[in-house]
Design a protein around this motif. Structure first.
Motif, short mmCIF file in Angstrom:
data_model
loop_
_atom_site.label_atom_id
_atom_site.label_comp_id
_atom_site.label_asym_id
_atom_site.label_seq_id
_atom_site.Cartn_x
_atom_site.Cartn_y
_atom_site.Cartn_z
N PRO A 138 -4.64 -7.25 -4.15
CA PRO A 138 -4.91 -6.84 -2.63
C PRO A 138 -4.56 -5.52 -2.46
O PRO A 138 -3.87 -4.91 -3.25
N HIS A 139 -5.16 -4.79 -1.39
CA HIS A 139 -5.07 -3.47 -1.36
C HIS A 139 -3.36 -2.99 -0.61
O HIS A 139 -3.07 -1.74 -0.75
N ILE A 140 -3.10 -3.84 0.06
CA ILE A 140 -1.62 -3.76 0.29
C ILE A 140 -0.72 -4.84 0.02
O ILE A 140 -1.25 -5.99 0.23
N VAL A 141 0.40 -4.70 -0.74
CA VAL A 141 1.64 -5.54 -0.58
C VAL A 141 2.54 -5.20 0.28
O VAL A 141 3.14 -4.01 0.25
N GLU A 152 -12.21 -0.25 1.15
CA GLU A 152 -12.10 -0.70 -0.23
C GLU A 152 -12.75 0.42 -1.02
O GLU A 152 -12.21 0.47 -2.55
N ALA A 153 -13.36 1.47 -0.70
CA ALA A 153 -13.62 2.53 -1.46
C ALA A 153 -12.59 3.36 -1.76
O ALA A 153 -12.76 4.31 -2.48
N TRP A 186 -4.37 1.27 -5.09
CA TRP A 186 -4.79 2.55 -5.97
C TRP A 186 -3.68 3.77 -5.94
O TRP A 186 -3.54 4.33 -6.99
N ASP A 187 -3.10 3.56 -4.72
CA ASP A 187 -1.78 4.46 -4.78
C ASP A 187 -0.95 4.29 -5.77
O ASP A 187 -0.38 5.46 -6.46
N GLN A 241 -8.99 -2.40 -3.53
CA GLN A 241 -9.09 -0.94 -3.59
C GLN A 241 -9.65 -0.65 -5.09
O GLN A 241 -9.83 -1.60 -5.81
N PRO A 242 -10.15 0.46 -5.33
CA PRO A 242 -10.60 0.98 -6.50
C PRO A 242 -9.84 0.27 -8.10
O PRO A 242 -8.70 0.53 -7.78
#
Length: 454
Positions: free
Chosen positions: A85-88, A185-186, A50-51, A127-128
């Motif tokens: 995914p929340h990180i690559v 995840e929030a 989400w960043d 992530q959101p």
């Protein structure tokens, strides 16, 4: 406890809009890594989900092509089951630079049966889902260039698969909302709202991992070792399950109001993307309307006068969690929010729990809450991305005067703090990392878009 808010001018010389815009641009150029932007050159050396969506909103004013690349690279690491995914992970970054690192997640091996990509390492959680909204706004910044490159037609099926994953695999409550299975995840990782559900989780053994975050940040700003041990336990158990999402296997399952509000907004954006690319927009509009109705019915808390997270594993089949979080104010951004609920939310936002206009931006947690902390990660500090979402909500609800005041405070505080990761809400002092990408990007967005919804 002091309640005097230090003005941005007291921290550094006042900046005009042009100077702030140039400074924000320097941050984004400095954190660009060729195809993506790192949130921070030290603390966060990879690409975060989400960043990148928020960063794209700033990049669209500098280089629409870079903004498109930001989202394309992220979605290029999407798993076949649809999860983003929340990180690559950037392969050139040493494993010791960040934890949990690629050798912890082991996505390309453990996640292979879920369709994790073989050529890039990622985390296994999410992530959101703000990505479709970001893609639509990036398109609007340069529609001719976007159409020439086929930006939306290429992203549309990936965004559809992402939303389908949330609908099919994350409806753990059976009512239609997406559930998170880890506090990370929030996005609001360390919120006091999670203290109750986390109390059920046994932390991993101290010393079984090394916290790289403490190399770059003061321990008083970061999660405690106990909380971090619980986060690692949840992530390790999820990995060891093969990244399966069945509710029976989860120790943490929560329906979060910010996460689901962003899903509604992104589903509405997906309808616009569908129409722009010659597809049927009706299914997206209908799903957005269903999600919104369900969110209103399941997550509104009349006692706290804002939206609250629902703990799906609480006795009795689920219960709203106590504690007022900024996540419960984000539904202000819903265009279909009933007028009465919007009025209650505005009262909560401007009242003693959040004190909009009296403190720095919007505190991440109730100023009167027992767990409120001015400096510890998400337990009270004011963050720029959630302030951007609240600003959008104020505009959506027609609170233009308050939105204008928040917009000016936003960019002035961002520039004066050196584009800090977050702020002490009572003094306005910058905390966490400096030259933080989404702080610069969202300040630039508010400066260039003059605070409107596009």
């Amino acid at each position: 406890m002091t309640t005097a808010l230090m003005s941005p001018a007291a921290q550094s010389p006042p900046a005009d809009e042009a100077a702030a815009s140039r400074a924000a641009t320097r941050v984004l150029l400095g954190n660009w890594r060729g195809t993506t932007t790192v949130p921070s050159g030290s603390l966060y050396p990879h690409q975060w989900s989400w960043d990148s969506a928020f960063i794209a909103l700033g990049l669209r004013h500098l280089s629409p092509r870079r903004a498109q690349s930001e989202l394309e690279h992220l979605l290029g690491a999407q798993w076949d089951d649809g999860r983003v995914p929340h990180i690559v992970f950037h392969p050139s970054v040493p494993l010791t630079a960040y934890f949990p690192s690629p050798d912890f997640w082991r996505s390309s091996t453990v996640g292979r049966h879920r369709g994790a990509p073989a050529g890039v390492e990622t985390s296994g959680i999410v992530q959101p889902p703000v990505h479709a909204l970001a893609a639509w706004l990036v398109h609007l910044a340069a529609p001719k260039e976007s159409r020439r490159r086929g930006f939306l037609p290429r992203l549309y099926p990936r965004l559809v698969a992402w939303h389908r994953y949330l609908a099919d695999c994350r409806d753990l409550g059976g009512a239609g909302l997406a559930a998170i299975t880890h506090p990370w995840e929030a996005g609001l990782d360390n919120s006091p709202v999670w203290d109750g559900p986390l109390g059920r989780v046994s932390p991993v053994e101290p010393g079984s991992y090394r916290r790289a975050d403490l190399d770059h940040s003061a321990a008083a700003d970061r999660p405690t070792d106990l909380d971090y041990g619980r986060y690692v336990r949840l992530a390790a158990d999820y990995r060891d399950s093969g990244y399966e999402d069945a509710r029976a296997g989860q120790a943490f399952a929560v329906e979060d109001p910010c996460f689901n509000t962003l899903l509604v907004l992104s589903e509405q954006a997906l309808a616009r993307i569908a129409a722009e690319t010659g597809r049927d927009a009706a299914p997206h509009r209908e799903r957005a309307a269903r999600l919104e109705r369900t969110l209103l019915a399941r997550l509104w808390d009349p006692e706290q006068q804002l939206f609250a997270a629902r703990d799906l594993l609480a006795p009795g089949g689920g219960a709203l969690l106590p504690g007022r979080s900024v996540a419960g104010l984000v539904p202000l951004a819903l265009p279909g929010l009933p007028r009465a609920l919007a009025s209650h939310l505005l009262d909560t936002l401007t009242g003693p729990h959040f004190r909009l206009g009296e403190v720095a931006l919007v505190p991440s947690y109730d100023l009167r809450g027992e767990a409120f902390d001015t400096s510890r990660y998400w337990r009270g500090p004011s963050w720029f991305n959630t302030a951007w979402l609240v600003h959008r909500g104020l505009l959506t609800q027609g609170a233009h005067q308050q939105a204008a005041a928040l917009r000016e405070q936003f960019w002035r505080s961002a520039a004066a703090s050196g584009f800090a990761e977050y702020l002490d809400p009572l003094t306005g002092a910058g905390r966490g990392a400096r030259d933080f990408s989404w702080t610069a990007a969202l300040a630039l967005d508010l400066l260039r878009s003059e605070g409107n919804l596009t």
